[in-house]
Design an enzyme around this catalytic site. Sequence first.
Site, mmCIF file in Angstrom:
data_model
loop_
_atom_site.group_PDB
_atom_site.id
_atom_site.type_symbol
_atom_site.label_atom_id
_atom_site.label_comp_id
_atom_site.label_asym_id
_atom_site.label_seq_id
_atom_site.Cartn_x
_atom_site.Cartn_y
_atom_site.Cartn_z
ATOM 1 N N ARG A 30 0.827 -1.216 0.000
ATOM 2 C CA ARG A 30 0.000 0.000 0.000
ATOM 3 C C ARG A 30 0.863 1.269 0.000
ATOM 4 O O ARG A 30 0.463 2.291 0.567
ATOM 5 C CB ARG A 30 -0.971 0.030 1.191
ATOM 6 C CG ARG A 30 -2.022 -1.072 1.171
ATOM 7 C CD ARG A 30 -3.013 -0.890 2.301
ATOM 8 N NE ARG A 30 -3.871 -2.061 2.438
ATOM 9 C CZ ARG A 30 -4.368 -2.491 3.587
ATOM 10 N NH1 ARG A 30 -4.097 -1.850 4.711
ATOM 11 N NH2 ARG A 30 -5.150 -3.555 3.634
ATOM 12 N N ARG A 34 -3.289 6.261 1.205
ATOM 13 C CA ARG A 34 -3.897 7.351 1.975
ATOM 14 C C ARG A 34 -2.955 8.093 2.909
ATOM 15 O O ARG A 34 -3.286 9.181 3.367
ATOM 16 C CB ARG A 34 -5.072 6.798 2.790
ATOM 17 C CG ARG A 34 -6.249 6.365 1.937
ATOM 18 C CD ARG A 34 -7.317 5.711 2.798
ATOM 19 N NE ARG A 34 -6.882 4.424 3.307
ATOM 20 C CZ ARG A 34 -7.561 3.710 4.209
ATOM 21 N NH1 ARG A 34 -8.679 4.189 4.715
ATOM 22 N NH2 ARG A 34 -7.118 2.533 4.606
ATOM 23 N N ARG A 43 -7.631 12.104 -4.598
ATOM 24 C CA ARG A 43 -8.903 11.506 -4.162
ATOM 25 C C ARG A 43 -9.989 12.551 -3.953
ATOM 26 O O ARG A 43 -11.191 12.233 -4.020
ATOM 27 C CB ARG A 43 -8.699 10.695 -2.896
ATOM 28 C CG ARG A 43 -8.147 9.321 -3.126
ATOM 29 C CD ARG A 43 -9.178 8.352 -3.726
ATOM 30 N NE ARG A 43 -10.062 7.820 -2.694
ATOM 31 C CZ ARG A 43 -11.367 7.947 -2.663
ATOM 32 N NH1 ARG A 43 -11.982 8.652 -3.601
ATOM 33 N NH2 ARG A 43 -12.098 7.413 -1.707
ATOM 34 N N ASP A 81 -7.002 -2.475 -7.016
ATOM 35 C CA ASP A 81 -7.610 -3.080 -5.835
ATOM 36 C C ASP A 81 -7.904 -4.542 -6.129
ATOM 37 O O ASP A 81 -8.223 -4.895 -7.264
ATOM 38 C CB ASP A 81 -8.907 -2.350 -5.463
ATOM 39 C CG ASP A 81 -9.390 -2.728 -4.073
ATOM 40 O OD1 ASP A 81 -10.190 -3.687 -3.978
ATOM 41 O OD2 ASP A 81 -8.966 -2.099 -3.096
ATOM 42 N N TYR A 159 -14.828 -11.841 0.733
ATOM 43 C CA TYR A 159 -15.441 -10.537 0.461
ATOM 44 C C TYR A 159 -16.768 -10.700 -0.274
ATOM 45 O O TYR A 159 -17.749 -10.005 0.005
ATOM 46 C CB TYR A 159 -14.508 -9.675 -0.387
ATOM 47 C CG TYR A 159 -13.540 -8.825 0.404
ATOM 48 C CD1 TYR A 159 -13.987 -7.733 1.140
ATOM 49 C CD2 TYR A 159 -12.178 -9.110 0.406
ATOM 50 C CE1 TYR A 159 -13.107 -6.942 1.854
ATOM 51 C CE2 TYR A 159 -11.286 -8.318 1.123
ATOM 52 C CZ TYR A 159 -11.756 -7.236 1.846
ATOM 53 O OH TYR A 159 -10.882 -6.466 2.560
#
Length: 367
Positions: A30, A34, A43, A81, A159
């Site tokens: 990652r 963020r 974003r 993703d 998921y």
Amino acid sequence: MPDFPALKNDLILRAARGETTERAPIWIMRQAGRYLPEFRKVREAHDFFEICRTPALAAEITLQPVRRYAGLLDASIIFSDILVVPQAMGMVVEMLPAKGPHFPEPLVTPADVAKLKTEVDVNKELGYVFEAITLTRTLLDGQVPLIGFTGAPWTLFAYMIEGGGSKTLQLAKSWLFKHPDESKALLKRIADVCVDYLIGQIKAGAQLVQVFDSWANELSEHDFREFSLPTLVQISTGVRAAFKEQNIPPVPLILFAKGANLQLDEIAAQAGYDVLGIDWVIAPQRARKLVAGKATLQGNFDPNLLYGGREGIEANVKRIAEAFKEGDGGQCKAWIANLGHGITPQVDPENLKWLLQCVHKYSASSA
């Protein structure tokens, strides 16, 4: 395959082959995300999956950490993703603010599998990822290799049934216990898509590929062996077959089965991956003993080390680097430095820079 600029830093490729290197290559799961203000800026104007589906935006975000930490990172990983695979199979996935991934219509019973596409054309459904990889590889100009990835079948299966994240995976696990045959059939279907998806990424320019089994730690040894491991073998076997059948230059295969520490010896012997990622719970010495030279190890700094201050970061990097070099006469062999899971959003980017600098210093092979 496209014609790309010559690679200037092949450290991670050599380490993936099990070679002794001048220091450990390092990248961060990652690393484009963020915690970076430049990512948050993008974003503000774009939806998460809009970025994934727009090659220019995905390339820009992939390049952000390489730019910020120039000369310190030894690989980039394409911004995407793992849940684009369920999307390609016909499911709707949303990324909700402060909640994360959400499936409005998860799979509730095995009968719901009929709603999925019977055939998935990855070039049609996921071609935007391939375009992003080709563009990013070109823009990298050979600075570092580019990693492609997919989620592992068990993690994606969970998921698809849970409808999002879960602390217990109660719904997904109930399928394994109530409907083992149907579960295996769905897992195999997901693995088929993963194989085609990884092959497409490699053709597009990915120089390594990683399979994320992020919820492997939720399975018992028996259930991991019964439900997850066969599909991980299916992926590695399918991709390696394509190297020969489609005349694709081989690239290293990485498996990150988070928390599957008790099965490391079995995974190293059977799964068919060049590199095995490990979390922070297992000691490097124990992991190396279990793997017994059959694979390169990747990891295993605790992600929360990045909140530990400069002295704490340096002390722990030194300790872990020494542990990975133990028994090799001070040489750095078959180790790719990384976190034991993804970097978290509140990390100060300067703390990551310090960790990267410490890895460069303390993983260096002795003269």
